[in-house]
Design an enzyme around this catalytic site. Structure first.
Site, PDB file in Angstrom:
ATOM      1  NE  ARG A  91      -2.206  -1.036   3.523  1.00  0.00           N
ATOM      2  CZ  ARG A  91      -2.748  -1.181   4.961  1.00  0.00           C
ATOM      3  NH1 ARG A  91      -3.998  -0.176   4.947  1.00  0.00           N
ATOM      4  NH2 ARG A  91      -2.084  -1.713   5.910  1.00  0.00           N
TER       5      ARG A  91
ATOM      6  CG  LEU B  77      -0.858   5.601  -4.686  1.00  0.00           C
ATOM      7  CD1 LEU B  77      -0.304   5.992  -5.463  1.00  0.00           C
ATOM      8  CD2 LEU B  77      -2.307   5.181  -6.187  1.00  0.00           C
TER       9      LEU B  77
ATOM     10  N   GLY C  93     -26.406   0.041  16.159  1.00  0.00           N
ATOM     11  CA  GLY C  93     -25.142  -0.758  16.716  1.00  0.00           C
ATOM     12  C   GLY C  93     -24.044  -0.270  17.107  1.00  0.00           C
ATOM     13  CB  SER C  94     -20.786   0.063  15.881  1.00  0.00           C
ATOM     14  OG  SER C  94     -21.424   1.869  14.742  1.00  0.00           O
TER      15      SER C  94
ATOM     16  CB  CYS D 140      -6.832  -0.385   1.051  1.00  0.00           C
ATOM     17  SG  CYS D 140      -5.900  -0.183  -0.324  1.00  0.00           S
TER      18      CYS D 140
ATOM     19  CD  GLU E  75     -28.099   7.239   3.675  1.00  0.00           C
ATOM     20  OE1 GLU E  75     -27.000   6.436   3.560  1.00  0.00           O
ATOM     21  OE2 GLU E  75     -28.151   8.344   2.584  1.00  0.00           O
TER      22      GLU E  75
ATOM     23  CG  HIS F 154     -22.170   9.212   6.246  1.00  0.00           C
ATOM     24  ND1 HIS F 154     -23.048   9.041   6.587  1.00  0.00           N
ATOM     25  CD2 HIS F 154     -21.084   8.566   6.408  1.00  0.00           C
ATOM     26  CE1 HIS F 154     -23.280   7.938   5.823  1.00  0.00           C
ATOM     27  NE2 HIS F 154     -22.096   7.306   6.638  1.00  0.00           N
TER      28      HIS F 154
HETATM   29  N1  GLN Z   1     -24.530  -1.989  12.779  1.00  0.00           N
HETATM   30  C1  GLN Z   1     -23.607  -2.345  11.955  1.00  0.00           C
HETATM   31  C2  GLN Z   1     -22.958  -0.602  12.758  1.00  0.00           C
HETATM   32  O1  GLN Z   1     -23.863   0.087  13.490  1.00  0.00           O
HETATM   33  C3  GLN Z   1     -23.985  -1.460  10.659  1.00  0.00           C
HETATM   34  C4  GLN Z   1     -23.040  -0.943   9.906  1.00  0.00           C
HETATM   35  C5  GLN Z   1     -23.526  -1.052   9.109  1.00  0.00           C
HETATM   36  O2  GLN Z   1     -24.778  -0.378   8.237  1.00  0.00           O
HETATM   37  N2  GLN Z   1     -23.033  -0.381   7.704  1.00  0.00           N
HETATM   38  O3  GLN Z   1     -22.077  -0.126  12.479  1.00  0.00           O
END
Ligand code: GLN
Ligand code: ZN
Length: 765
Positions: free
Chosen positions: A16, A18, A443-444, A527, A676, A705
């Site tokens: 990697r 680059l 979730g996260s 990547c 979303e 985001h």
């Molecule tokens: N459960 C995952 C999170 O919350 C879902 C991630 C995703 O949709 N890409 O990170």
């Protein structure tokens, strides 16, 4: 002589390089000239590798500091106004920092501006920068990089073939400027003027062959686009180079006659995805044209069965003679660089694989076998391939009868919840006791530096299993405490223990393997290292139950179990090619089904099965959609249907185009889907309303985001819009996606506002 070549090579380097260099440059730790030198060095090495492996042509034009589609836009002088590049365009040389600003919004020099849109390249996981077009777009040759690269390669004495994104595929990938409408084909003449100029200049440099990538030929093309292909290549025919039109990623299908009839000197086709078209093409190929047969899989990492391919192509070689070229199916950009680096991979598994570097050897050997000039080395490679493939066909590590038996024993009832949704909803309401507009998250929670450091140390053996588990438990406990304090209704454990949503499960399932250096460019310097799904999948032991049960033990509120769905587990991996993807997917689904049941057993009342990759798995051709969606939906249902009515199944998808697949989404029959929506102003719920989508929906009320704090009134207003489309008792309140990339300082106030918004809504309704 059968010519061997490739459509393109990975540019990231085997370590990697680059990525490291561009990121260092962005951070101010590397100078412009040092970065350019890294680029030059990578190109030089890649050409050398191609030449040394025995390819008859080396490919120039596949290098990019960010993206090859963006490079084509630069060549054509297509830079949106907000980047203030008029002078650079007029000078005929767009600055490298302008390139980076277009890609990322900022660069070491120049004013920051909104980056160009990025999206997936056909059905790959590679992201390109969408050419931004408008009706009075001017085109003008505005980059000389390609010509310099040709000079470099020629100076090293290589026989050069140049590759460029073709004019129609480039236009196809483009989009009109936000808020405008545009017939992209009205721009074609201007585009072709520049292509003609580029081809002239390449000819003047002594280039004989130019490959124009036209993967759009593997799509369902509208009639006017088909006609435009004829017009465009008729126009380019007059240029003094030989043109090889390269189609890949699928069959030519109804575009086959069109492709064959283009007035060019050669056609490259994907003989991995469409082996059946080769004979048809040979039958109809005009006598002055070459056919480049893409016989080595450029999209996957399996070693080629050279004897099988040779036998299949022997008659083609006899009929075409020197007009047969051999290549990988598409650019090797989509596979990791060099298998030789995987010194820790088990030898047997390794013998079944080929990365980009190895695919060069396969290409050369196949061409020499077919051209009757095989060397001893080729013969021994042929032998080795046959031996490896034989072991792959019979190895007990791949073929596990007990997995096949379980699959064979499944009945339709296994993919069917006990009761229909209305009954289940009632039962769940009783058990879960949630308020109207229940709040939850995806979730996260933030993957903090401490969490990452702990994982790193654990992997390196510096942190014991027990200490690692203790630290993760502490993270979970903290996440639970924060959520309770915020007043969320359905909690999550926060996924602290997960590196990546596919890797985490792949590492615990039999049938998956992981590489150390198997990086593939996803976009720019980003990547990914997809796991290898090589064998029958099974679950030796429960994967998430301890964590979820622990989290549930800390709270009276329902704790959502959190799993990655079968389709996503497939989509983000290199998947075995020796059985149908549908079958592999069912195997994964079955393993997940066991996990779902174990979670239920452990007292978990809601389980989310994420399928963010469901939509991107859609085949390029509409005629194949139903087949795919059938098995994909079936796999999800298989994984989720083993529970009682009272257990609530959630799913999550982070994208916003549901119109095309709304019936498949409904067929998943998840009790709750979170999606979303915040950026589309809830308009995408129209698809759900029009379809009479029956189950519950959590339309994301804020964009994770963005670092901006979401406003209460704004979220309330969004939910009111949602309520115009979906009945109140079926609405949930949640963010757009997981919060792992955010910081707690952003997450806490954002969720506090979200909970407040839900309270406002409850008072109103
Ligand atoms: N459960 C995952 C999170 O919350 C879902 C991630 C995703 O949709 N890409 O990170
Ligand atoms: Zn998501």
């Amino acid at each position: 002589m059968t010519i061997s070549h490739i459509c393109g090579y990975p540019r990231i380097g085997d370590d990697r390089q680059l990525k490291r260099a561009t990121e260092a440059y962005w951070q101010g730790d590397m100078s412009r000239s040092e970065l350019e030198e890294v680029g030059r060095e990578l190109r030089r090495e890649n050409w050398q590798i191609q030449r040394q492996s025995g390819l008859d042509l080396v490919t120039v034009g596949d290098f990019a500091f960010y993206d090859q589609v963006l490079n084509t836009s630069l060549l054509l002088g297509v830079v949106p106004e907000r980047f203030n590049a008029e002078d650079e365009i007029a000078r005929g040389e767009i600055d490298l920092d302008t390139t980076f600003r277009m890609a990322r919004g900022r660069a070491p020099s120049g004013q920051p501006a909104a980056a160009c849109e990025m999206t997936k390249y056909f059905d790959t996981n590679y992201h390109y920068l969408v050419p931004e077009l408008h009706a009075d777009q001017h085109f003008r040759l505005a980059s000389t990089r390609l010509f310099s690269e040709v000079e470099e390669a020629r100076a090293d004495g290589h026989a050069v073939k140049v590759v460029l994104t073709g004019p129609l595929s480039w236009l196809w990938l483009g989009k009109e400027r936000a808020g405008e409408s545009l017939d992209r084909l009205s721009l074609l003449d201007g585009v072709l003027d520049v292509y003609a100029e580029v081809l002239q200049r390449l000819a003047a440099q002594g280039v004989e062959w130019v490959q124009l990538d036209e993967p759009a030929l593997a799509l369902d093309l509208p009639g006017n686009w088909k006609a435009a292909y004829e017009r465009a290549y008729f126009r380019l025919q007059a240029t003094p180079v030989k043109l090889l039109v390269a189609a890949y990623f699928g069959a030519l299908g109804d575009n086959l006659s069109l492709a064959l009839g283009l007035p060019v000197d050669g056609l490259h086709v994907d003989a991995v995805r469409a082996p059946g078209e080769v004979d048809l093409l040979v039958d109809r190929l005009l006598p002055h044209k070459v056919l480049s047969v893409g016989a080595i899989d450029g999209r996957n990492i399996w070693r080629t069965d050279l004897a099988e391919v040779r036998d299949r192509l022997t008659s083609v070689a006899q009929r075409l003679g020197d007009r047969l070229w051999i290549a990988p199916s598409c650019s090797l950009l989509h596979v990791p660089v060099d298998l030789a680096r995987e010194t820790e991979l088990d030898a047997e598994l390794k013998s079944w694989l080929a990365f980009a570097r190895q695919k060069l050897d396969e290409t050369v050997t196949l061409a020499r076998l077919l051209g009757g000039r095989a060397t001893d080395e080729d013969e021994s490679r042929l032998q080795a391939s046959t031996t490896a493939l034989a072991s792959r066909r019979t190895s007990p590590r791949i073929h596990r009868p007990e997995v096949a038996e379980r699959l064979a024993g499944l009945t339709a009832a296994d993919s069917q919840r006990a009761s229909r949704y209305p009954r289940r909803a009632e039962a769940q309401r009783r058990v879960l006791g949630l308020p109207l507009f229940p709040t939850t998250t995806i979730g996260s929670f933030p993957q903090t530096v401490e969490i990452r450091a702990a994982r790193r140390r654990h992997r390196a053996g510096e942190l014991s299993e027990a200490d690692y588990a203790a630290q993760m438990k502490a993270e979970i406990a903290e996440a639970v405490r924060v959520q309770e304090k915020l007043g969320l209704d359905m909690l999550v454990h926060g996924e602290a223990e997960r590196n990546d949503m596919v890797e985490y499960f792949g590492e615990q399932l039999d049938g998956y393997a992981f590489t150390r250096f198997g990086w593939v460019q996803s976009y720019g310097s980003r990547c990914v290292k997809p796991p290898i799904l090589y064998g029958d999948v099974s679950r030796p032991r429960a994967m998430t139950v301890t964590w979820s049960a622990y989290a549930q033990s800390l709270t009276a509120a329902p704790m959502k179990g959190m799993l990655t769905g079968p389709v996503t587990m497939l989509q983000w991996a290199f998947v075995r090619d020796d059985q149908a993807r549908a079958v592999t997917c069912r195997q994964v689904a079955l393993a997940l089904r066991d996990e779902v049941r174990d979670l239920e057993q452990a007292g978990i009342r809601a389980i989310q099965i994420d399928e963010p990759a469901l939509r991107e798995g859609l085949p390029l051709r509409r005629s194949e959609w139903a087949g795919y969606l059938n098995w994909a939906v079936e796999a999800f249902r298989l994984s989720s249907s083993g529970v009682s009515d009272t257990t609530q199944i959630h799913t999550h998808m982070c994208y916003s185009e549901f119109n095309d697949i709304i019936n498949a989404i409904a067929a998943l029959d998840a009790d709750v889907i979170t999606i979303e929506t915040s950026r589309s102003n809830m308009e995408l719920l129209d698809a759900f309303r029009d379809f009479d989508y029956p189950n519950e929906i959590g339309p994301g009320v804020y964009d994770i985001h963005s670092p901006n704090l979401p406003d209460i009134d704004w979220m309330v207003a969004l939910m009111e819009k949602a309520a115009e489309r979906i009945s109140l008792e079926r609405l949930w309140v949640n963010p757009d996606c997981g919060l792992k990339t955010r910081h707690w300082e952003e997450v806490r106030p954002a969720l506090a506002n979200m909970v407040e918004a839900a309270k406002v809504l409850r008072r109103r309704h």
